[in-house]
Structure formats: C-alpha cells, structure tokens
Design a protein around this motif. Structure first.
Motif, mmCIF file in Angstrom:
data_model
loop_
_atom_site.group_PDB
_atom_site.id
_atom_site.type_symbol
_atom_site.label_atom_id
_atom_site.label_comp_id
_atom_site.label_asym_id
_atom_site.label_seq_id
_atom_site.Cartn_x
_atom_site.Cartn_y
_atom_site.Cartn_z
ATOM 1 N N ASP A 1 89.546 -30.247 -39.312
ATOM 2 C CA ASP A 1 89.642 -31.361 -40.251
ATOM 3 C C ASP A 1 89.032 -30.855 -41.547
ATOM 4 O O ASP A 1 87.812 -30.854 -41.704
ATOM 5 C CB ASP A 1 88.897 -32.585 -39.707
ATOM 6 C CG ASP A 1 89.068 -33.805 -40.599
ATOM 7 O OD1 ASP A 1 89.367 -33.635 -41.799
ATOM 8 O OD2 ASP A 1 88.880 -34.916 -40.089
ATOM 9 N N ASN A 2 89.853 -30.412 -42.457
ATOM 10 C CA ASN A 2 89.354 -29.807 -43.689
ATOM 11 C C ASN A 2 88.593 -30.812 -44.563
ATOM 12 O O ASN A 2 87.665 -30.436 -45.276
ATOM 13 C CB ASN A 2 90.500 -29.185 -44.478
ATOM 14 C CG ASN A 2 91.045 -27.947 -43.796
ATOM 15 O OD1 ASN A 2 90.327 -27.252 -43.066
ATOM 16 N ND2 ASN A 2 92.322 -27.671 -44.007
ATOM 17 N N ALA A 3 88.977 -32.054 -44.489
ATOM 18 C CA ALA A 3 88.297 -33.072 -45.294
ATOM 19 C C ALA A 3 86.850 -33.244 -44.854
ATOM 20 O O ALA A 3 85.985 -33.618 -45.665
ATOM 21 C CB ALA A 3 89.034 -34.394 -45.191
ATOM 22 N N LYS A 4 86.575 -32.964 -43.582
ATOM 23 C CA LYS A 4 85.221 -33.119 -43.046
ATOM 24 C C LYS A 4 84.531 -31.774 -42.822
ATOM 25 O O LYS A 4 83.402 -31.744 -42.332
ATOM 26 C CB LYS A 4 85.272 -33.885 -41.723
ATOM 27 C CG LYS A 4 85.781 -35.307 -41.855
ATOM 28 C CD LYS A 4 85.766 -36.015 -40.509
ATOM 29 C CE LYS A 4 86.238 -37.452 -40.644
ATOM 30 N NZ LYS A 4 86.243 -38.156 -39.330
ATOM 31 N N ASN A 5 85.207 -30.678 -43.149
ATOM 32 C CA ASN A 5 84.652 -29.330 -42.905
ATOM 33 C C ASN A 5 84.283 -29.146 -41.440
ATOM 34 O O ASN A 5 83.196 -28.648 -41.117
ATOM 35 C CB ASN A 5 83.438 -29.070 -43.792
ATOM 36 C CG ASN A 5 83.776 -29.071 -45.258
ATOM 37 O OD1 ASN A 5 84.878 -28.675 -45.640
ATOM 38 N ND2 ASN A 5 82.856 -29.536 -46.086
ATOM 39 N N MET A 6 85.180 -29.547 -40.562
ATOM 40 C CA MET A 6 84.925 -29.525 -39.119
ATOM 41 C C MET A 6 86.012 -28.714 -38.408
ATOM 42 O O MET A 6 87.173 -28.706 -38.817
ATOM 43 C CB MET A 6 84.915 -30.926 -38.545
ATOM 44 C CG MET A 6 83.809 -31.819 -39.059
ATOM 45 S SD MET A 6 82.166 -31.326 -38.474
ATOM 46 C CE MET A 6 82.319 -31.644 -36.714
ATOM 47 N N VAL A 7 85.599 -28.082 -37.318
ATOM 48 C CA VAL A 7 86.522 -27.423 -36.400
ATOM 49 C C VAL A 7 86.195 -27.932 -35.002
ATOM 50 O O VAL A 7 85.022 -28.120 -34.666
ATOM 51 C CB VAL A 7 86.380 -25.896 -36.448
ATOM 52 C CG1 VAL A 7 87.353 -25.237 -35.469
ATOM 53 C CG2 VAL A 7 86.632 -25.383 -37.852
ATOM 54 N N TYR A 8 87.219 -28.143 -34.208
ATOM 55 C CA TYR A 8 87.029 -28.691 -32.874
ATOM 56 C C TYR A 8 87.670 -27.788 -31.826
ATOM 57 O O TYR A 8 88.631 -27.076 -32.101
ATOM 58 C CB TYR A 8 87.653 -30.082 -32.775
ATOM 59 C CG TYR A 8 87.155 -31.048 -33.823
ATOM 60 C CD1 TYR A 8 87.906 -31.306 -34.964
ATOM 61 C CD2 TYR A 8 85.928 -31.699 -33.668
ATOM 62 C CE1 TYR A 8 87.457 -32.184 -35.928
ATOM 63 C CE2 TYR A 8 85.473 -32.574 -34.628
ATOM 64 C CZ TYR A 8 86.233 -32.821 -35.757
ATOM 65 O OH TYR A 8 85.772 -33.686 -36.710
ATOM 66 N N LEU A 9 87.127 -27.869 -30.638
ATOM 67 C CA LEU A 9 87.740 -27.193 -29.495
ATOM 68 C C LEU A 9 87.801 -28.201 -28.357
ATOM 69 O O LEU A 9 86.781 -28.545 -27.781
ATOM 70 C CB LEU A 9 86.942 -25.962 -29.074
ATOM 71 C CG LEU A 9 87.571 -25.146 -27.947
ATOM 72 C CD1 LEU A 9 88.859 -24.479 -28.419
ATOM 73 C CD2 LEU A 9 86.591 -24.090 -27.414
ATOM 74 N N GLN A 10 88.992 -28.689 -28.097
ATOM 75 C CA GLN A 10 89.208 -29.588 -26.971
ATOM 76 C C GLN A 10 89.455 -28.754 -25.727
ATOM 77 O O GLN A 10 90.381 -27.946 -25.689
ATOM 78 C CB GLN A 10 90.411 -30.499 -27.243
ATOM 79 C CG GLN A 10 90.753 -31.431 -26.103
ATOM 80 C CD GLN A 10 89.685 -32.468 -25.847
ATOM 81 O OE1 GLN A 10 89.090 -33.005 -26.774
ATOM 82 N NE2 GLN A 10 89.411 -32.748 -24.571
ATOM 83 N N MET A 11 88.618 -28.965 -24.720
ATOM 84 C CA MET A 11 88.698 -28.183 -23.489
ATOM 85 C C MET A 11 89.015 -29.111 -22.332
ATOM 86 O O MET A 11 88.235 -30.005 -22.011
ATOM 87 C CB MET A 11 87.373 -27.457 -23.244
ATOM 88 C CG MET A 11 86.915 -26.600 -24.419
ATOM 89 S SD MET A 11 85.441 -25.624 -24.056
ATOM 90 C CE MET A 11 84.232 -26.910 -23.854
ATOM 91 N N ASP A 12 90.174 -28.931 -21.750
ATOM 92 C CA ASP A 12 90.622 -29.745 -20.628
ATOM 93 C C ASP A 12 90.708 -28.902 -19.356
ATOM 94 O O ASP A 12 90.817 -27.687 -19.415
ATOM 95 C CB ASP A 12 91.993 -30.362 -20.938
ATOM 96 C CG ASP A 12 91.956 -31.296 -22.127
ATOM 97 O OD1 ASP A 12 92.930 -31.293 -22.910
ATOM 98 O OD2 ASP A 12 90.965 -32.032 -22.281
#
Length: 125
Positions: A72-83
């Motif tokens: 999410d570039n607007a929030k300067n965030m990177v996520y890793l969804q692990m299922d």
C-alpha cells in the motif's frame, strides 16, 4: 536511510493464517522494491516473496500458492498474507527493501540494502 518495522508474527497451528506487516519510514517507499525473507535456526536466509521492479510479484517455491505479497504505497506498507501455514514455515521473517536494481537477483539478500529487525513466526503441528 529507510527504517523497516515488521509486525504480525506469532504462534499458530498448522493450517492457520497470518498476515505480516512491514512499515517503512521513507515517504518515497513506492520507489523501492520490497521483499520478505525468512531464516530458520541453522539455515541460511531464504527468499519468500518480493515485488521486484518491472518483474512484479515473485515467490519462493515453497510458498507459491499459499503466500501473497502486497503493498500500500499510500501508507508505506508491505504485507505478507500467509495461508495454510505449515510447521516448516517456522522462522524469523524479515522485511527488506531494495533502493536500486543491482542485477544480483530478487531472490538474493545481497540485492536488498535495508532490513527490518524480524518477526518470529512459529507454526505448531
């Protein structure tokens, strides 16, 4: 100097899901290529996932189809969804960022110049 802070790790059971988050201090973080690596005790740091310049999202073989990286570039965030987590996913997970293309390969730690402190993920069987 970019600071990366991971969160979201924890202890879960096999088959559960977790979402890791990585907060970046840099306002121009959208111009960096982010990645996730992991390291288990006694093992080398392993590439998990990355969004690598024009190549787009890439995944390590062991997590393909189970993990999803997003940003999410607007929030300067990177996520890793692990299922569908497995006991072999147990490791310290690190967020990384590359400020410039070095040609060493998106799967190698040497391509990234900024690292977070890591967050522990433990998956019990």
């Amino acid at each position: 100097q970019v600071q990366l802070v991971e969160s979201g790790g924890g202890l879960v059971q096999a088959g559960d899901s977790l979402r890791l988050s990585c907060a970046a201090s840099e306002r121009t973080f959208s111009s960096y290529a982010p990645g996730w690596f992991r390291q288990a005790p006694g093992k080398e740091r392993e590439f998990v996932a990355g969004i690598f310049w024009s190549a787009g999202a890439k995944y390590g073989e062991s997590v393909k189809g189970r993990f999803t990286i997003s940003r999410d570039n607007a929030k300067n965030m990177v996520y890793l969804q692990m299922d569908n987590l497995k006991p072999e996913d147990t490791a310290v997970y690190y967020c990384a960022a590359s400020s410039v293309y070095r040609g060493r390969g998106y799967y190698t730690p040497a391509e990234y110049d900024y690292w977070g402190q890591g967050t522990q993920v433990t998956v019990s069987s």
